[in-house]
Write a protein that holds these residues in place. Structure first.
Motif, PDB file in Angstrom:
ATOM      1  N   LEU A 177       0.822  -1.208   0.000  1.00  0.00           N
ATOM      2  CA  LEU A 177       0.000   0.000   0.000  1.00  0.00           C
ATOM      3  C   LEU A 177       0.858   1.261   0.000  1.00  0.00           C
ATOM      4  O   LEU A 177       0.475   2.278  -0.566  1.00  0.00           O
ATOM      5  N   MET A 178       2.002   1.160   0.677  1.00  0.00           N
ATOM      6  CA  MET A 178       2.799   2.352   0.896  1.00  0.00           C
ATOM      7  C   MET A 178       4.225   1.948   1.234  1.00  0.00           C
ATOM      8  O   MET A 178       4.455   0.874   1.779  1.00  0.00           O
ATOM      9  N   GLU A 179       5.170   2.842   0.923  1.00  0.00           N
ATOM     10  CA  GLU A 179       6.538   2.720   1.406  1.00  0.00           C
ATOM     11  C   GLU A 179       6.819   3.939   2.263  1.00  0.00           C
ATOM     12  O   GLU A 179       6.421   5.055   1.918  1.00  0.00           O
ATOM     13  N   ILE A 180       7.493   3.705   3.376  1.00  0.00           N
ATOM     14  CA  ILE A 180       7.826   4.772   4.301  1.00  0.00           C
ATOM     15  C   ILE A 180       9.330   4.761   4.504  1.00  0.00           C
ATOM     16  O   ILE A 180       9.923   3.718   4.791  1.00  0.00           O
ATOM     17  N   ASP A 181       9.953   5.923   4.369  1.00  0.00           N
ATOM     18  CA  ASP A 181      11.388   6.045   4.610  1.00  0.00           C
ATOM     19  C   ASP A 181      11.580   6.387   6.091  1.00  0.00           C
ATOM     20  O   ASP A 181      11.684   7.553   6.472  1.00  0.00           O
ATOM     21  N   PHE A 182      11.579   5.350   6.935  1.00  0.00           N
ATOM     22  CA  PHE A 182      11.687   5.568   8.375  1.00  0.00           C
ATOM     23  C   PHE A 182      13.012   6.225   8.753  1.00  0.00           C
ATOM     24  O   PHE A 182      13.068   7.000   9.707  1.00  0.00           O
ATOM     25  N   ASP A 183      14.087   5.932   8.011  1.00  0.00           N
ATOM     26  CA  ASP A 183      15.371   6.578   8.307  1.00  0.00           C
ATOM     27  C   ASP A 183      15.251   8.097   8.141  1.00  0.00           C
ATOM     28  O   ASP A 183      15.820   8.851   8.914  1.00  0.00           O
ATOM     29  N   GLU A 184      14.493   8.523   7.142  1.00  0.00           N
ATOM     30  CA  GLU A 184      14.313   9.948   6.891  1.00  0.00           C
ATOM     31  C   GLU A 184      13.403  10.613   7.923  1.00  0.00           C
ATOM     32  O   GLU A 184      13.657  11.738   8.339  1.00  0.00           O
ATOM     33  N   ILE A 185      12.356   9.909   8.359  1.00  0.00           N
ATOM     34  CA  ILE A 185      11.362  10.585   9.199  1.00  0.00           C
ATOM     35  C   ILE A 185      11.549  10.397  10.703  1.00  0.00           C
ATOM     36  O   ILE A 185      11.051  11.210  11.484  1.00  0.00           O
ATOM     37  N   LYS A 186      12.270   9.360  11.139  1.00  0.00           N
ATOM     38  CA  LYS A 186      12.263   9.047  12.574  1.00  0.00           C
ATOM     39  C   LYS A 186      12.864  10.137  13.447  1.00  0.00           C
ATOM     40  O   LYS A 186      12.478  10.272  14.603  1.00  0.00           O
ATOM     41  N   SER A 187      13.760  10.949  12.934  1.00  0.00           N
ATOM     42  CA  SER A 187      14.311  12.041  13.745  1.00  0.00           C
ATOM     43  C   SER A 187      13.394  13.263  13.770  1.00  0.00           C
ATOM     44  O   SER A 187      13.615  14.199  14.541  1.00  0.00           O
ATOM     45  N   LYS A 188      12.331  13.226  12.965  1.00  0.00           N
ATOM     46  CA  LYS A 188      11.429  14.379  12.855  1.00  0.00           C
ATOM     47  C   LYS A 188      10.104  14.193  13.571  1.00  0.00           C
ATOM     48  O   LYS A 188       9.275  15.107  13.587  1.00  0.00           O
ATOM     49  N   VAL A 189       9.882  13.010  14.136  1.00  0.00           N
ATOM     50  CA  VAL A 189       8.610  12.710  14.803  1.00  0.00           C
ATOM     51  C   VAL A 189       8.883  12.062  16.165  1.00  0.00           C
ATOM     52  O   VAL A 189       9.957  11.491  16.375  1.00  0.00           O
ATOM     53  N   PRO A 190       7.916  12.123  17.075  1.00  0.00           N
ATOM     54  CA  PRO A 190       8.131  11.537  18.402  1.00  0.00           C
ATOM     55  C   PRO A 190       8.287  10.022  18.391  1.00  0.00           C
ATOM     56  O   PRO A 190       8.971   9.464  19.251  1.00  0.00           O
ATOM     57  N   SER A 191       7.647   9.337  17.439  1.00  0.00           N
ATOM     58  CA  SER A 191       7.702   7.881  17.405  1.00  0.00           C
ATOM     59  C   SER A 191       7.314   7.384  16.016  1.00  0.00           C
ATOM     60  O   SER A 191       6.481   7.999  15.339  1.00  0.00           O
ATOM     61  N   ILE A 192       7.919   6.241  15.608  1.00  0.00           N
ATOM     62  CA  ILE A 192       7.498   5.600  14.363  1.00  0.00           C
ATOM     63  C   ILE A 192       6.599   4.396  14.634  1.00  0.00           C
ATOM     64  O   ILE A 192       6.196   3.699  13.710  1.00  0.00           O
ATOM     65  N   ILE A 193       6.273   4.158  15.915  1.00  0.00           N
ATOM     66  CA  ILE A 193       5.326   3.090  16.241  1.00  0.00           C
ATOM     67  C   ILE A 193       4.044   3.346  15.471  1.00  0.00           C
ATOM     68  O   ILE A 193       3.525   4.466  15.439  1.00  0.00           O
ATOM     69  N   THR A 194       3.545   2.298  14.819  1.00  0.00           N
ATOM     70  CA  THR A 194       2.411   2.423  13.904  1.00  0.00           C
ATOM     71  C   THR A 194       1.202   1.661  14.414  1.00  0.00           C
ATOM     72  O   THR A 194       1.205   0.430  14.416  1.00  0.00           O
ATOM     73  N   PRO A 195       0.161   2.375  14.863  1.00  0.00           N
ATOM     74  CA  PRO A 195      -1.071   1.716  15.302  1.00  0.00           C
ATOM     75  C   PRO A 195      -1.918   1.253  14.118  1.00  0.00           C
ATOM     76  O   PRO A 195      -1.968   1.906  13.068  1.00  0.00           O
TER      77      PRO A 195
END
Length: 157
Positions: free
Chosen positions: A117-135
């Protein structure tokens, strides 16, 4: 690759529309472990969460995409049994305005379990958000239904 995790009822006949898989590879968590009270207190519904180990989001069941949020940080779908599922990638990711997200579906698309459905660049976003935990939340469970995590297995009962 992904594990079959959810069953509506142990006695029900098995079919892909009655079993769910994790939307992301990673550590399976209880919804109560999400560091946001909207999810952890089940204000939107019961579900699970994943601490992702890769950035490929797949359909947890056969169904139809209802809404891909314009900021690409979340999507909702309805499975073939009428269960409404919200997948919210990370926390406060709406502020990224789509940065780090690539979607492969649009509103109204029919999807198959395991379909990307989607690709997420967690390396790019994880320093910009409080958490990458996905509900992943079931927003329309019946009054007496809940999601139970037992080891690596999740059941609706």
């Amino acid at each position: 690759m992904f594990k079959n995790l959810f069953k509506r009822n142990k006695e029900e006949k098995t079919s892909s529309s009655n079993h769910y898989i994790q939307p992301l590879e990673g550590k399976l968590l209880s919804i109560a472990d999400v560091p946001d009270p909207v999810f952890s207190q089940k204000m939107m519904g019961d579900g699970i969460a994943v601490d992702p180990s890769n950035g490929v989001l797949v359909a947890p069941a056969d169904g139809q995409i209802m809404n891909v949020f314009p900021t690409k940080h979340a999507l909702s779908m309805t499975d073939n049994n009428g269960r409404e599922i919200l997948i919210h990638v990370g926390l406060d990711t709406v502020a990224l305005k789509g940065e780090g997200f690539t979607t492969f579906v649009k509103d109204g698309d029919k999807v198959k379990q395991g379909q990307k459905l989607m690709e997420i660049d967690f390396d790019e976003i994880k320093s910009k958000v409080p958490s990458i935990i996905t509900p992943m939340v079931f927003t329309n469970l019946g009054e007496n239904e809940k999601v139970v995590v037992e080891g690596n297995e999740i059941k609706i009962g």
